[in-house]
Scaffold this active site. Structure first.
Site, short mmCIF file in Angstrom:
data_model
loop_
_atom_site.label_atom_id
_atom_site.label_comp_id
_atom_site.label_asym_id
_atom_site.label_seq_id
_atom_site.Cartn_x
_atom_site.Cartn_y
_atom_site.Cartn_z
N ASP A 59 -2.79 -17.73 0.93
CA ASP A 59 -4.03 -19.11 0.36
C ASP A 59 -4.79 -20.19 1.36
O ASP A 59 -5.63 -19.88 1.16
CB ASP A 59 -3.67 -19.63 -1.18
CG ASP A 59 -2.15 -19.72 -0.93
OD1 ASP A 59 -1.96 -20.51 0.25
OD2 ASP A 59 -1.78 -20.44 -2.12
N ASP A 104 -11.89 -8.66 6.34
CA ASP A 104 -12.55 -8.69 6.09
C ASP A 104 -13.59 -10.33 5.77
O ASP A 104 -14.99 -10.62 5.73
CB ASP A 104 -12.83 -8.25 4.40
CG ASP A 104 -12.80 -7.11 4.57
OD1 ASP A 104 -12.35 -5.63 5.12
OD2 ASP A 104 -13.48 -6.48 3.96
N ASP A 142 -5.73 -6.96 5.80
CA ASP A 142 -6.34 -6.32 5.45
C ASP A 142 -7.73 -7.87 4.54
O ASP A 142 -8.92 -7.49 4.94
CB ASP A 142 -6.65 -5.76 4.38
CG ASP A 142 -7.37 -4.24 3.47
OD1 ASP A 142 -8.54 -4.39 4.48
OD2 ASP A 142 -7.32 -3.70 2.81
N LYS A 162 3.32 -15.10 2.53
CA LYS A 162 3.57 -16.04 1.27
C LYS A 162 5.13 -16.30 1.04
O LYS A 162 5.22 -16.04 -0.30
CB LYS A 162 2.83 -15.33 -0.33
CG LYS A 162 3.01 -16.46 -0.66
CD LYS A 162 1.96 -17.21 -1.33
CE LYS A 162 1.65 -17.40 -2.82
NZ LYS A 162 0.89 -19.10 -2.53
N TYR A 187 0.64 -1.35 0.17
CA TYR A 187 -0.01 -0.32 0.29
C TYR A 187 0.90 0.67 -0.14
O TYR A 187 0.32 2.33 -0.39
CB TYR A 187 -0.77 -0.12 0.68
CG TYR A 187 -1.77 -0.90 1.24
CD1 TYR A 187 -2.16 -1.84 -0.31
CD2 TYR A 187 -2.96 -0.74 2.40
CE1 TYR A 187 -3.60 -2.75 0.36
CE2 TYR A 187 -4.18 -1.58 2.29
CZ TYR A 187 -3.86 -2.98 0.94
OH TYR A 187 -5.39 -3.82 0.99
#
Ligand code: NAI
Ligand code: COI
Length: 372
Positions: A221, A249, A245, A189, A142
Site C-alpha cells: 500500500d 500498471d 501486476d 504485505k 492467480y
C-alpha cells in the site's frame, strides 16, 4: 543467427501490435543478416472460438519447439462481462506461463525525456526514473485453488508460495541489481499476509549472497503511494505475482502510456516476450493502439539471445519515433493521424536506414499538425 519464433498474437489489439514487432524484427534480420522465422498459433478468446481451449495443445507444442515466443494480448469483453464463464481467455495465458515455467516477469519502466509532459505526474518527480520490476509469474493467488460455494455466495482464491518459488526469482532480481544501481526493494504485505512473511524471510536469506546490494522493504500500500510520490527511489523491485501486476500498471503512467511497457517472461528453459498491457478491446482495428510495448518486447527478445546491438538499434529507433512525435494518439498531441502501422513503418524504416539523417517520414503521411 537463426531463430524460430512462435507468434501468439491473441485477441483485441494483440494482432495489430504484434504485426509491428514482426515488421521490426524482419528489418533487423535483413540489416544484421539473421534468419528469423515466425510461426503463428492461436491463444485466448480466438483459440476458444476455434478449438474450445484457450491454450490448444498444438499451440503449446509450437512454443516448446521454438527458440522464443512473441505474445500479443488476450481477453474479450464477452468473457469479462460473463462471470459465470467456465472457460476464459486468461486461463490460456496463465497455463502458458505455468507450462513453460516462466517464473520471472521483467518489466522495465522509464521516463523518456521527450515524453515528460505526457505523464500526469510532474516532470521533476518523474525525470530520470529507471526501474526494473521483477514480478513472480507462476505462483501466488492467480494459481491457487479457486472455489465458489454451491449457492454462489461465497468464493475464495488461495495464495500460496514455496521457498523455491521465491528463491529463483529473487536470485534473478539480485543479479539484475548488481548490474544496475545496486538497490533492491521487496514489495509485500508482511504486516498481514503469511505468504509475504515467507517472502521477507527467504529474500533476506538470499540477500546474504549479494552483500553489495542494498535491500529494503515496503508494504504494497505504501509502495503504491511511493511509486507516484518519488519513483526515482526505486532501482530493482521484486514482488509477488498480483502485486507486480498492479504496481507495474501504476508505474506505466510515469512513461506516459501503458502502450510503452514491454516485458520478458523467463524461466530456466523457455522465454516469452509480451507487452504488459491487455487486449484493449475498445481499440481493436482502429489503428490507435500503441505498438511500442510490443516492439520493445521484441528488443528484449533479441537481448535474451545476446543480440544487444540489434536490440539497441530498436531502442534508438523507438527514441527517434518518440522525439519526432511519430506516435499513436495516447501520446500524440501534434499529429492526428499516426496509426499503429505507421509507427511500425517508421521504426522499421529507421532500422533499415539508421544513418539516413533525412529520416523525414518518407513513408509516413503526417496528419494535421495541431500543436507546434
Ligand atoms: N497480458 C494480457 O494479455 C492481459 C490481458 N488483459 C485482458 O485485456 C482485456 C482488457 O483489459 P483492461 O483492464 O481494459 O486492460 P488493457 O491493458 O487492455 O487496457 C487498459 C487501458 O490501457 C490503455 N492501453 C492498453 N494498451 C494500450 C496500447 N497498446 N496503446 C495505448 N493505450 C493502451 C487504454 O487506455 C486501455 O483502456 C481484459 O479481457 C483483460 O483480461 C489484461 C491485462 C493483461
Ligand atoms: C490477464 C491475466 C492472465 C494476467 C495479467 O493481468 C497480466 O499478466 O498482466
Amino acid at each position: 543467427m537463426k531463430l524460430n519464433i512462435a507468434v501468439l498474437a491473441g485477441d483485441g489489439i494483440g494482432p495489430e501490435v504484434t504485426a509491428q514487432s514482426i515488421k521490426v524484427l524482419k528489418a533487423i534480420a535483413l540489416e544484421f543478416d539473421h534468419s528469423f522465422s515466425f510461426n503463428y498459433a492461436p491463444v485466448g478468446a480466438i483459440a476458444i472460438d476455434e478449438t474450445g481451449n484457450p491454450l490448444p495443445e498444438a499451440t503449446l507444442e509450437q512454443c516448446k519447439n521454438s527458440h522464443a515466443i512473441l505474445f500479443g494480448a488476450i481477453g474479450d469483453p464477452k468473457y469479462d462481462n460473463d462471470p459465470s464463464a467456465k472457460v476464459r481467455p486468461e486461463q490460456g495465458l496463465l497455463a502458458l506461463r505455468k507450462s513453460l515455467g516462466l517464473y520471472a516477469n521483467i518489466r522495465p519502466v522509464k521516463a523518456y525525456d521527450t515524453l515528460l509532459s505526457k505523464s500526469p505526474l510532474k516532470k521533476d518527480i518523474i525525470k530520470g526514473t529507471d526501474i526494473s520490476i521483477y514480478r513472480e509469474l507462476t505462483g501466488g493467488i492467480y494459481f491457487g485453488k479457486k472455489e465458489i460455494s454451491a449457492d454462489g455466495d461465497t468464493a475464495s482464491d488461495l495464495c500460496e508460495y514455496s521457498r523455491v518459488e521465491i528463491e529463483r526469482v529473487a536470485h534473478l532480481a539480485f543479479k539484475a541489481a548488481q548490474s544496475r544501481r545496486k538497490k533492491l526493494t521487496l514489495i509485500d504485505k508482511a504486516n498481514v499476509l503469511e505468504t509475504s512473511r515467507l517472502w521477507r524471510k527467504v529474500v533476506k536469506e538470499v540477500a546474504t549472497s549479494y552483500k553489495d546490494i542494498e535491500l529494503d522493504f515496503l508494504f504494497v500500500d505504501n509502495a503504491a503511494m511511493q511509486m507516484i510520490l518519488n519513483p526515482k527511489q526505486f532501482d530493482v523491485i521484486l514482488t509477488e505475482n498480483m502485486f507486480g501486476d498492479i504496481i507495474s500498471d501504476e508505474a506505466s503512467v510515469i512513461g506516459g502510456s501503458i502502450g510503452l511497457l514491454a516485458s520478458a517472461s523467463v524461466g530456466d528453459k523457455y522465454a516469452m516476450f509480451e507487452p504488459i498491457h491487455g487486449s484493449y478491446p475498445q481499440a481493436t482495428n482502429k489503428g490507435i493502439a500503441n505498438p511500442i510495448a510490443s516492439i520493445l518486447s521484441a528488443a528484449m527478445l533479441l537481448d535474451h539471445f545476446d543480440l544487444n546491438d540489434e536490440a539497441d538499434l530498436i531502442r534508438t529507433a523507438v527514441d527517434k519515433s518518440l522525439a519526432l512525435h511519430i506516435t499513436t494518439p495516447d501520446l500524440n498531441t501534434k499529429y492526428d493521424n499516426i496509426t499503429t502501422s505507421k509507427v511500425g513503418d517508421f521504426i522499421a524504416d529507421f532500422i533499415s536506414n539508421p544513418k539516413d539523417s533525412n529520416h523525414n517520414f518518407s513513408n509516413i503521411h503526417l496528419g494535421q499538425s495541431t500543436i507546434i
